[in-house]
Design an enzyme around this catalytic site. Structure first.
Site, PDB file in Angstrom:
ATOM      1  N   HIS A  29     -42.909 -17.026   9.453  1.00  0.00           N
ATOM      2  CA  HIS A  29     -43.046 -18.356  10.048  1.00  0.00           C
ATOM      3  C   HIS A  29     -43.931 -18.315  11.292  1.00  0.00           C
ATOM      4  O   HIS A  29     -43.727 -19.083  12.230  1.00  0.00           O
ATOM      5  CB  HIS A  29     -41.673 -18.935  10.398  1.00  0.00           C
ATOM      6  CG  HIS A  29     -40.804 -19.187   9.207  1.00  0.00           C
ATOM      7  ND1 HIS A  29     -39.473 -19.499   9.291  1.00  0.00           N
ATOM      8  CD2 HIS A  29     -41.089 -19.165   7.876  1.00  0.00           C
ATOM      9  CE1 HIS A  29     -38.959 -19.648   8.081  1.00  0.00           C
ATOM     10  NE2 HIS A  29     -39.930 -19.450   7.207  1.00  0.00           N
ATOM     11  N   TYR A  30     -44.903 -17.437  11.300  1.00  0.00           N
ATOM     12  CA  TYR A  30     -45.779 -17.321  12.472  1.00  0.00           C
ATOM     13  C   TYR A  30     -46.644 -18.564  12.614  1.00  0.00           C
ATOM     14  O   TYR A  30     -46.950 -19.264  11.642  1.00  0.00           O
ATOM     15  CB  TYR A  30     -46.632 -16.050  12.386  1.00  0.00           C
ATOM     16  CG  TYR A  30     -47.445 -15.899  11.117  1.00  0.00           C
ATOM     17  CD1 TYR A  30     -48.726 -16.422  11.021  1.00  0.00           C
ATOM     18  CD2 TYR A  30     -46.919 -15.232  10.017  1.00  0.00           C
ATOM     19  CE1 TYR A  30     -49.475 -16.277   9.865  1.00  0.00           C
ATOM     20  CE2 TYR A  30     -47.657 -15.092   8.840  1.00  0.00           C
ATOM     21  CZ  TYR A  30     -48.929 -15.614   8.783  1.00  0.00           C
ATOM     22  OH  TYR A  30     -49.672 -15.484   7.625  1.00  0.00           O
TER      23      TYR A  30
END
Length: 584
Positions: free
Chosen positions: A519-520
């Site tokens: 989920h960067y």
């Protein structure tokens, strides 16, 4: 009365959504008849469009479908099609693309400077073709803080959900996790909902009841075929600028891209002050491409002999990746194969989720391999050694041991936690001028003490769930929590590495076992690189619309909001342009 009415309406909307999905795509395993999708090698050397979108991913597909309703749109995707690839379309094959590190893989592996192994999408549909499928909206506070129109946000979510979102089946393992969360006080129970609400809920999934994945590429069903051209294996090398006015302000007017054969092509904007180039290449690709095109920190660009168009020191800053930590629980009872379905949204800023079971996937060589799907060493999720020690040799050893074990060892699942935010940030820099190569990115996991405390609180909550009465059928009574946490690296799952002492603090556990949940975000953030209309500061005719603009990851999983954002901004651009041009 009002609350009951809105609950009734939400149920009707949910049922309508499921029925629409079922009628449209649930049983369709054939590739859609996208007459507008072509290999880039078939494209002319030069062509012109009203909009050029770089990146056919989670945001780019809904954005292109929307803009094509009124204008001539080119969508450039560096990867191939997801259709016809069972490792993408089938739930049972989750993790196989992530384990494929070949140049043609739909998942391009990268390793952050922190040492955590990660992946970026290289396929039409983007990360929605690779992820664990969890679908959940952003919170109302997130929408408010982003300055979005809540009515249009809601309509845009529904537009997405009509095609890609479903209610998951609740079997034994996920039900036990749900009941365990409620037992330990992660309240209230919010049932099945796409909404982000404190407490425990069953979220949506992009896997239908047959286990078939539905991705952002499916949203191209909404496109006007006469208004859209999608080119696959089209790698953009540079955005082209010219200058205008006395101030010599840069204006984006075209792109240079190469096809799979390495042949260079150009695409230009048609004449018209409202035509634009929109970058939707993801949290690594978007800041990387801006820098390659001369928009970024001047000193850094000059060190790579890149001509500076705009000195923009904030490009590549604010990079964040939500850390994930997990505890494996071997089970005396059989468990289903499941990805993320239940989430506990705590008040202290940690999200508790779960995945269970194992299956045989195929290595890139075609050899069957035992894997844990969401948390497998094949995908780089090796938490048995600290990040800097996750070498190819360590991964190969874990896989070898895993394949030698009896299948009963794999009967169980993971309880995981992801922290809100996070507050810790890092940065991204170019390694070279090749857009196909990964840039260097640092996330600085747990740099901020509050992030570490949230992990500690999250792991502590997981311990309580494992010890709950509701979860008792899936835990050996003789295995204490400390025994689970202190399992050694001889057991090839994502647990604590060996230490000289017998007991390790949860704080050290968080640092040693940190993994990614993919989920960067960041690198082109609103207020720093783009304005609230997602226009790049300092230049004209250029926007960035994707997760690189986020300051924090929305909800417990960002994919729903990234897809929503593509639709939302497409509608806004259309409405504003139609109003300015004076026709309905």
């Amino acid at each position: 009365m009002g609350l009951l009415w809105w609950r009734f309406v939400s149920v009707i909307v949910a049922l309508t959504t499921v029925l629409l999905c079922f009628n449209q795509v649930c049983h369709s395993q054939q590739a859609p008849n996208y007459t507008f999708v072509h290999e880039a090698s078939t494209a002319p050397a030069s062509a012109s469009y009203d909009y050029i979108i770089i990146g056919g991913g989670t945001a780019g597909c809904p954005l292109a479908a929307t803009l094509s309703q009124k204008y001539n749109v080119l969508l450039l995707e560096r990867g191939g099609s997801p259709y016809g690839n069972p490792n993408i379309t089938n739930l049972a094959a989750f993790g196989v693309p992530l384990a494929d590190n070949s140049p043609s893989s739909p998942a391009q592996r990268f390793i952050s400077e922190d040492g955590v192994i990660n992946s970026r999408a290289r396929v039409l549909g983007g990360g929605s073709c690779l992820n664990a499928g969890f679908y959940t909206r952003a919170s109302t506070n997130y929408v408010k803080n982003a300055g979005w129109d809540p009515n249009l946000v809601n309509l845009s979510y529904h537009w997405v959900e009509n095609i890609v979102a479903f209610e998951p089946p609740m079997l034994q393992w996920q039900s036990a996790v749900r009941d365990g969360l409620l037992e330990v006080g992660v309240l209230p129970f919010n049932g099945f909902t796409y909404d982000h609400i404190d407490g425990t809920k069953v979220g949506g999934t992009i896997f239908d009841r047959h286990g078939n994945r539905h991705t952002a590429a499916d949203l191209l069903k909404y496109a006007n075929p006469k208004g859209l051209t999608v080119l696959l294996h089209a790698t953009v090398h540079k955005i082209l600028f010219r200058t205008k006015g006395k101030q010599q302000r840069p204006v984006a007017h075209g792109v240079v891209y190469r096809d799979a054969k390495g042949v260079k092509h150009r695409a230009h904007l048609n004449k018209g002050s409202k035509n634009e180039i929109i970058v939707s290449a993801g949290a690594l690709g978007s800041p990387q491409l801006l820098m390659l095109s001369g928009v970024g920190p001047a000193q850094h660009l000059s060190s790579h002999n890149i001509t500076v168009v705009v000195d923009q020191p904030m490009v590549g800053q604010g990079m964040s990746d939500n850390p994930m930590n997990a505890i494996y629980v071997p089970s005396p009872s059989d468990v289903e194969v499941s990805l993320i379905q239940v989430v506990g949204i705590t008040k202290f800023g940690s999200y508790i989720e779960a995945a269970s079971g194992s299956n045989f996937g195929l290595a890139p060589t075609g050899t069957p391999q035992r894997n844990f799907g969401l948390l497998s060493p094949q995908t780089g999720q090796l938490g048995t050694v600290p990040p800097k020690q996750r070498t190819p040799e360590a991964i190969a050893k874990a896989i070898e041991v895993m394949n030698s074990l009896n299948s009963s060892v794999f009967r169980g699942g993971f309880l995981i936690e992801k922290i809100l935010g996070p507050l810790s940030t890092g940065h991204l820099e170019l390694r070279n001028k090749n857009p196909s190569d990964n840039p260097a990115v640092t996330f600085n996991y747990f740099k901020e003490p509050q992030d570490l405390q949230r992990c500690i609180d999250g792991v502590t909550t997981i311990e309580r769930v494992i010890e709950s009465r509701a979860f008792s059928n899936f835990k050996y009574p003789y295995l204490s929590i400390q025994a689970l946490i202190n399992m050694t690296a001889n057991f090839p799952v994502n647990l604590l590495p060996k230490h000289d002492n017998d007991s390790v603090s949860i704080e050290q556990y968080c640092k040693d076992t940190v993994m990614t949940i993919w989920h960067y975000h960041g690198g082109c953030q609103v207020g720093r690189v783009v304005d609230h209309d997602y226009k790049v500061l300092g230049v004209d005719a250029l926007r960035v619309i994707d997760g690189s603009t986020f300051n924090f990851s929305p909800g417990t999983n960002p994919q729903a909001t990234v897809m929503m954002l593509g639709r939302y901004m497409g509608v806004r651009i259309l409405n504003e342009r139609i109003a300015s041009e004076g026709f309905a």
